[in-house]
Design a protein around this motif. Structure first.
Motif, PDB file in Angstrom:
ATOM      1  N   ALA A 118       1.152  -1.193  -0.037  1.00  0.00           N
ATOM      2  CA  ALA A 118       0.149  -0.119   0.135  1.00  0.00           C
ATOM      3  C   ALA A 118       0.920   1.300  -0.068  1.00  0.00           C
ATOM      4  N   GLU A 119       1.730   1.327   0.616  1.00  0.00           N
ATOM      5  CA  GLU A 119       2.719   2.499   0.851  1.00  0.00           C
ATOM      6  C   GLU A 119       3.545   2.535  -0.427  1.00  0.00           C
ATOM      7  N   GLY A 120       4.008   1.309  -1.092  1.00  0.00           N
ATOM      8  CA  GLY A 120       4.787   1.542  -2.374  1.00  0.00           C
ATOM      9  C   GLY A 120       4.045   2.183  -3.361  1.00  0.00           C
ATOM     10  N   ILE A 121       2.455   1.636  -3.564  1.00  0.00           N
ATOM     11  CA  ILE A 121       1.764   2.195  -4.364  1.00  0.00           C
ATOM     12  C   ILE A 121       1.516   3.716  -4.188  1.00  0.00           C
ATOM     13  N   ALA A 122       1.418   4.122  -3.092  1.00  0.00           N
ATOM     14  CA  ALA A 122       1.224   5.675  -2.941  1.00  0.00           C
ATOM     15  C   ALA A 122       2.325   6.411  -3.262  1.00  0.00           C
ATOM     16  N   GLU A 123       3.591   5.958  -2.784  1.00  0.00           N
ATOM     17  CA  GLU A 123       4.743   6.514  -3.467  1.00  0.00           C
ATOM     18  C   GLU A 123       4.870   6.456  -4.512  1.00  0.00           C
ATOM     19  N   ASP A 124       4.448   5.418  -5.374  1.00  0.00           N
ATOM     20  CA  ASP A 124       4.695   5.651  -6.852  1.00  0.00           C
ATOM     21  C   ASP A 124       3.841   6.630  -7.699  1.00  0.00           C
ATOM     22  N   ILE A 125       2.586   6.394  -7.148  1.00  0.00           N
ATOM     23  CA  ILE A 125       1.484   7.638  -7.386  1.00  0.00           C
ATOM     24  C   ILE A 125       1.894   9.106  -7.204  1.00  0.00           C
ATOM     25  N   THR A 126       2.559   9.448  -6.140  1.00  0.00           N
ATOM     26  CA  THR A 126       3.130  10.796  -5.817  1.00  0.00           C
ATOM     27  C   THR A 126       4.161  11.060  -6.621  1.00  0.00           C
ATOM     28  N   THR A 127       5.185  10.089  -7.214  1.00  0.00           N
ATOM     29  CA  THR A 127       6.175  10.205  -7.830  1.00  0.00           C
ATOM     30  C   THR A 127       5.511  10.688  -9.336  1.00  0.00           C
ATOM     31  N   GLU A 128       4.559   9.862  -9.756  1.00  0.00           N
ATOM     32  CA  GLU A 128       3.985  10.206 -11.145  1.00  0.00           C
ATOM     33  C   GLU A 128       3.160  11.679 -11.122  1.00  0.00           C
ATOM     34  N   LEU A 129       2.570  12.079 -10.106  1.00  0.00           N
ATOM     35  CA  LEU A 129       1.793  13.059 -10.057  1.00  0.00           C
ATOM     36  C   LEU A 129       2.775  14.327 -10.131  1.00  0.00           C
ATOM     37  N   SER A 130       4.020  14.073  -9.386  1.00  0.00           N
ATOM     38  CA  SER A 130       4.668  15.365  -9.080  1.00  0.00           C
ATOM     39  C   SER A 130       5.560  15.848 -10.637  1.00  0.00           C
ATOM     40  N   ARG A 131       5.280  14.803 -11.599  1.00  0.00           N
ATOM     41  CA  ARG A 131       5.891  15.352 -12.977  1.00  0.00           C
ATOM     42  C   ARG A 131       4.906  16.196 -13.696  1.00  0.00           C
ATOM     43  N   HIS A 132       3.519  16.430 -13.283  1.00  0.00           N
ATOM     44  CA  HIS A 132       2.802  17.318 -13.823  1.00  0.00           C
ATOM     45  C   HIS A 132       2.788  18.633 -13.050  1.00  0.00           C
ATOM     46  N   ARG A 133       3.331  19.711 -14.041  1.00  0.00           N
ATOM     47  CA  ARG A 133       3.343  21.161 -13.641  1.00  0.00           C
ATOM     48  C   ARG A 133       1.928  21.718 -13.013  1.00  0.00           C
ATOM     49  N   ASP A 134       1.026  21.229 -13.314  1.00  0.00           N
ATOM     50  CA  ASP A 134      -0.303  21.765 -12.763  1.00  0.00           C
ATOM     51  C   ASP A 134      -0.438  21.482 -11.165  1.00  0.00           C
ATOM     52  N   PHE A 135      -0.032  20.516 -10.785  1.00  0.00           N
ATOM     53  CA  PHE A 135      -0.128  19.654  -9.389  1.00  0.00           C
ATOM     54  C   PHE A 135       1.163  20.218  -8.501  1.00  0.00           C
ATOM     55  N   LEU A 136       0.689  20.591  -7.308  1.00  0.00           N
ATOM     56  CA  LEU A 136       1.677  20.772  -6.150  1.00  0.00           C
ATOM     57  C   LEU A 136       1.586  19.545  -5.408  1.00  0.00           C
ATOM     58  N   VAL A 137       2.546  18.650  -5.270  1.00  0.00           N
ATOM     59  CA  VAL A 137       2.034  17.322  -4.567  1.00  0.00           C
ATOM     60  C   VAL A 137       2.914  17.499  -3.150  1.00  0.00           C
ATOM     61  N   MET A 138       2.273  17.142  -2.257  1.00  0.00           N
ATOM     62  CA  MET A 138       2.888  17.056  -0.881  1.00  0.00           C
ATOM     63  C   MET A 138       3.783  15.677  -0.826  1.00  0.00           C
ATOM     64  N   ALA A 139       4.986  15.833  -0.301  1.00  0.00           N
ATOM     65  CA  ALA A 139       5.982  14.733  -0.093  1.00  0.00           C
ATOM     66  C   ALA A 139       5.421  13.645   0.825  1.00  0.00           C
ATOM     67  N   ARG A 140       5.689  12.485   0.425  1.00  0.00           N
ATOM     68  CA  ARG A 140       5.275  11.460   1.331  1.00  0.00           C
ATOM     69  C   ARG A 140       5.478  11.379   2.776  1.00  0.00           C
ATOM     70  N   PRO A 141       6.774  11.617   3.205  1.00  0.00           N
ATOM     71  CA  PRO A 141       6.933  11.672   4.722  1.00  0.00           C
ATOM     72  C   PRO A 141       6.158  12.978   5.262  1.00  0.00           C
ATOM     73  N   THR A 142       5.694  14.161   4.477  1.00  0.00           N
ATOM     74  CA  THR A 142       4.822  15.115   5.073  1.00  0.00           C
ATOM     75  C   THR A 142       3.370  14.556   5.117  1.00  0.00           C
ATOM     76  N   SER A 143       2.769  13.860   4.298  1.00  0.00           N
ATOM     77  CA  SER A 143       1.311  13.415   4.061  1.00  0.00           C
ATOM     78  C   SER A 143       1.280  12.487   4.971  1.00  0.00           C
ATOM     79  N   ALA A 144       2.277  11.436   5.334  1.00  0.00           N
ATOM     80  CA  ALA A 144       2.239  10.666   5.992  1.00  0.00           C
ATOM     81  C   ALA A 144       1.950  10.707   7.762  1.00  0.00           C
ATOM     82  N   ARG A 145       2.299  12.136   8.011  1.00  0.00           N
ATOM     83  CA  ARG A 145       2.062  12.729   9.350  1.00  0.00           C
ATOM     84  C   ARG A 145       0.597  12.503   9.609  1.00  0.00           C
ATOM     85  N   PHE A 146      -0.296  12.577   8.666  1.00  0.00           N
ATOM     86  CA  PHE A 146      -1.574  12.447   9.089  1.00  0.00           C
ATOM     87  C   PHE A 146      -2.240  11.003   9.248  1.00  0.00           C
ATOM     88  N   ALA A 147      -2.880  10.659  10.308  1.00  0.00           N
ATOM     89  CA  ALA A 147      -3.481   9.588  10.103  1.00  0.00           C
ATOM     90  C   ALA A 147      -4.528   9.166   8.970  1.00  0.00           C
TER      91      ALA A 147
END
Length: 213
Positions: free
Chosen positions: A172-201
């Motif tokens: 589950a964490e690996g899939i979320a990390e892969d999605i984060t990486t792919e979304l970060s390639r789009h200039r229209d999105f500002l994607v929160m880094a995984r260690p930051t978003s993981a702070r929230f339950a």
């Protein structure tokens, strides 16, 4: 690296783990081995690459834990080690920028941006991504950016999984990390880094803290 070391690294990659422990486990694996054939060299290269991926995830888990305890200073050495594993990985540079800013050290955050910019230019003849540039601008000035500079902000949460199944958690964490990486390639999105978003339950907790839906 012994089988026991690999087991510890795999467990740390699934988290939780102290950042100091993650650093210790991220030492370069399989050193001193001289392959005696092309097949052995290919195997060694693949094993080292896999261990590096696990080490990156272990360091991220350690950083997440430190951030959840509001200990950005304790997370810094692990973040530096994470950047050292792959100096061309912009996510690691952005994480360091955010950690310096969280400690109130805006000058170091800007210095980290310049280090990222210079490394990419020297090694790849590339400029930093729009995500890195946007983070730099947000940290450089306490003022809000102009309205036309707003972009969609996204935080990818880990997928729901059986809590007693470590393999499911790792997947589950690996899939979320892969999605984060792919979304970060789009200039229209500002994607929160995984260690930051993981702070929230949960996504609901994240939305409440950020004041969004």
């Amino acid at each position: 690296m012994t089988e026991s070391d690999l087991t510890h690294l795999l467990r740390a990659a699934r988290g939780p783990v102290d950042p100091e422990r993650a650093i210790a486990l991220s030492a370069p694996p399989l050193q001193g081995i001289e392959p005696d054939s092309d097949t052995a060299e290919d195997w060694l290269r693949a094993e080292r690459a896999q261990c590096r991926i696990l080490a990156e995830r272990a360091l991220e888990r350690g950083i997440e834990g430190a951030l959840q305890r509001d200990e950005p200073a304790r997370a810094l050495p692990a973040a530096r080690r994470l950047r050292g594993l792959d100096p061309l990985r912009e996510q690691s540079h952005r994480l360091l920028m955010q950690l310096h800013a969280a400690r109130g050290d805006r000058a170091m955050a800007m210095a980290q941006y310049r280090s990222c910019r210079d490394t990419l230019r020297r090694e790849l003849d590339l400029a930093p991504s729009p995500e890195t540039e946007a983070l730099m601008r947000s940290l450089a000035s306490p003022e809000m950016p102009p309205r036309d500079d707003y972009r969609i902000s996204i935080a990818v949460m880990a997928f729901a999984h059986a809590e007693d199944d470590p393999d499911a958690q790792f997947l589950a964490e690996g899939i979320a990390e892969d999605i984060t990486t792919e979304l970060s390639r789009h200039r229209d999105f500002l994607v929160m880094a995984r260690p930051t978003s993981a702070r929230f339950a949960s996504g609901g907790a994240l939305a409440r803290d950020l004041g969004v839906r």
